[in-house]
Enzyme design. Structure first.
Site, PDB file in Angstrom:
ATOM      1  N   ARG A  73      88.553  52.126-114.782  1.00 47.89           N
ATOM      2  CA  ARG A  73      87.882  53.283-114.165  1.00 47.89           C
ATOM      3  C   ARG A  73      87.255  54.166-115.231  1.00 47.89           C
ATOM      4  O   ARG A  73      87.972  54.791-116.026  1.00 47.89           O
ATOM      5  CB  ARG A  73      88.906  54.103-113.377  1.00 47.89           C
ATOM      6  N   ARG A  99      83.287  42.605-113.479  1.00 50.99           N
ATOM      7  CA  ARG A  99      84.159  43.581-114.142  1.00 50.99           C
ATOM      8  C   ARG A  99      85.621  43.136-114.138  1.00 50.99           C
ATOM      9  O   ARG A  99      86.472  43.827-114.678  1.00 50.99           O
ATOM     10  CB  ARG A  99      83.992  44.972-113.521  1.00 50.99           C
ATOM     11  N   HIS A 169      77.171  50.927-114.015  1.00 48.50           N
ATOM     12  CA  HIS A 169      77.724  52.027-113.209  1.00 48.50           C
ATOM     13  C   HIS A 169      78.277  53.111-114.134  1.00 48.50           C
ATOM     14  O   HIS A 169      79.499  53.357-114.173  1.00 48.50           O
ATOM     15  CB  HIS A 169      78.833  51.401-112.344  1.00 48.50           C
ATOM     16  N   GLU A 273      73.710  55.733-112.033  1.00 50.32           N
ATOM     17  CA  GLU A 273      73.821  54.282-112.182  1.00 50.32           C
ATOM     18  C   GLU A 273      72.469  53.592-112.027  1.00 50.32           C
ATOM     19  O   GLU A 273      71.695  53.939-111.132  1.00 50.32           O
ATOM     20  CB  GLU A 273      74.764  53.740-111.101  1.00 50.32           C
TER      21      GLU A 273
HETATM   22  O1  TA6 Z   1      78.286  53.609-106.921  1.00 52.92           O
HETATM   23  C1  TA6 Z   1      78.969  54.374-106.011  1.00 52.92           C
HETATM   24  C2  TA6 Z   1      80.075  53.540-105.410  1.00 52.92           C
HETATM   25  O2  TA6 Z   1      79.561  52.368-104.867  1.00 52.92           O
HETATM   26  C3  TA6 Z   1      80.811  54.421-104.387  1.00 52.92           C
HETATM   27  O3  TA6 Z   1      80.611  53.992-103.070  1.00 52.92           O
HETATM   28  C4  TA6 Z   1      82.247  54.469-104.893  1.00 52.92           C
HETATM   29  O4  TA6 Z   1      83.159  53.863-104.109  1.00 52.92           O
HETATM   30  C5  TA6 Z   1      82.128  53.981-106.316  1.00 52.92           C
HETATM   31  O5  TA6 Z   1      81.011  53.163-106.419  1.00 52.92           O
HETATM   32  C6  TA6 Z   1      83.333  53.396-107.020  1.00 52.92           C
HETATM   33  O6  TA6 Z   1      83.640  52.106-106.631  1.00 52.92           O
HETATM   34  P1  TA6 Z   1      84.957  51.413-107.160  1.00 52.92           P
HETATM   35  O7  TA6 Z   1      84.993  50.052-106.543  1.00 52.92           O
HETATM   36  O8  TA6 Z   1      84.831  51.339-108.650  1.00 52.92           O
HETATM   37  O9  TA6 Z   1      86.098  52.279-106.721  1.00 52.92           O
END
Ligand code: TA6
Length: 299
Positions: A73, A99, A169, A273
């Site tokens: 994260r 990932r 991201h 992103e």
């Molecule tokens: O890019 C935004 C997103 O797609 C959100 O919908 C949010 O859930 C975030 O990514 C994080 O996703 P993750 O799977 O890393 O918890």
């Protein structure tokens, strides 16, 4: 390869070293003339980018898991070969499998201008084939200098057309979500989260985050600037090979549903992103490739 094998083959004295990071995941420590960076081989995931004399440009959650099978994260997760939930099968991993895979080191390089580069690769294997039945060869090219330049290239090594979505991201470290604004999005339409209807073009010159946001801006190729006057810095986010930009922050309620972010952690980052999604999912013909890049810098 373990870290001593990686060091024997790919270390560059004073500029590139491989160490066991959290969860025993191998990490490349990169020192260029103007910045330091850390890259986890698990996920080809940039964890940190620190230009000299600056705080980290990237945010990494203090509660992140570093565990095979779980995404890290923060930093720059590589979402591939789809963005968000899988289109037809919610059991498949959110944001694809890239990932969650350990990538190989292909090459490391120190340039005369002081920049340092690492290239990582991921090829189809039994795990990826179970989730996505195509042959592919993906490369992550990460170059550390005054700017951080990250490129994900996918070559279609199968015999049919493949459709590839994804994202770089990036999680940016900020003084506080209340202090920042984002420019470069004026006039763009977006989907709010998973809404089917698109917004009117954004009127505001800058976006301030005062609630949960998950804006998926369509036909957006311009740079964004995250202004953080409290830390006296502006972060420029440029990209190539992407027509969708996502701005995401879970804010104070949704963050409580996320085990790997502290409840006040939403104040400390903003995601901007570079994305391939919606009409910008890319058809790659056999033998062809597509590259998605983001370049992060301070000004
Ligand atoms: O890019 C935004 C997103 O797609 C959100 O919908 C949010 O859930 C975030 O990514 C994080 O996703 P993750 O799977 O890393 O918890």
């Amino acid at each position: 390869m373990n870290c001593s094998e990686l060091n024997a083959k790919f270390a560059i004295t004073g500029q590139m070293e491989f160490v066991e990071g959290k969860g025993k995941l191998p990490v490349a420590l990169i020192t260029s003339r103007h910045a330091k960076a850390e890259v986890s081989l698990y996920g080809a995931h940039v964890l940190s980018f620190v230009p000299d004399g600056q705080k980290d440009v990237l945010w990494l959650s203090p509660q992140s898991m570093f565990e095979s099978g779980k995404p890290i994260r923060g930093g720059i997760p590589v979402c591939f070969p789809w963005f968000g939930p899988h289109a037809t099968d919610s059991q498949k991993p959110m944001h694809g499998f890239a990932r969650l895979q350990t990538w190989n080191v292909v090459e490391t390089f120190a340039f005369e201008n002081g920049n340092v580069r690492i290239i990582l690769s991921l090829k189809d294997n039994t795990e990826t084939k179970a989730l996505w039945p195509f042959d592919f060869y993906a490369k992550m090219i990460i170059e550390v200098g005054k700017k951080l330049d990250v490129t994900l290239c996918c070559t279609n090594t199968s015999t049919e057309t493949i459709k590839v979505g994804g994202a770089l991201h990036s999680y940016f470290s900020i003084s506080n979500i209340a202090n920042i604004d984002i420019s470069g999005l004026k006039g763009c339409q977006y989907y709010a989260g998973f809404a089917k209807n698109i917004s009117n073009p954004q009127d505001e010159e800058t976006l301030k985050i005062v609630k949960e946001e998950n804006r998926r801006y369509i036909n957006h190729t311009d740079d964004c600037i995250i202004a953080d006057p409290k830390w006296n810095r502006k972060m420029r986010v440029s990209k190539k090979g992407s027509k969708v930009t996502v701005v995401w922050n879970p804010y104070s309620e949704t963050v409580k549903t996320m085990a790997d972010i502290p409840v006040t952690g939403y104040q400390d980052f903003i995601c901007v992103e570079a994305v391939n999604a919606y009409a910008d999912i890319i058809d790659i013909e056999p033998g062809e490739n597509h590259c998605l890049s983001t370049v992060l810098s301070l000004e």
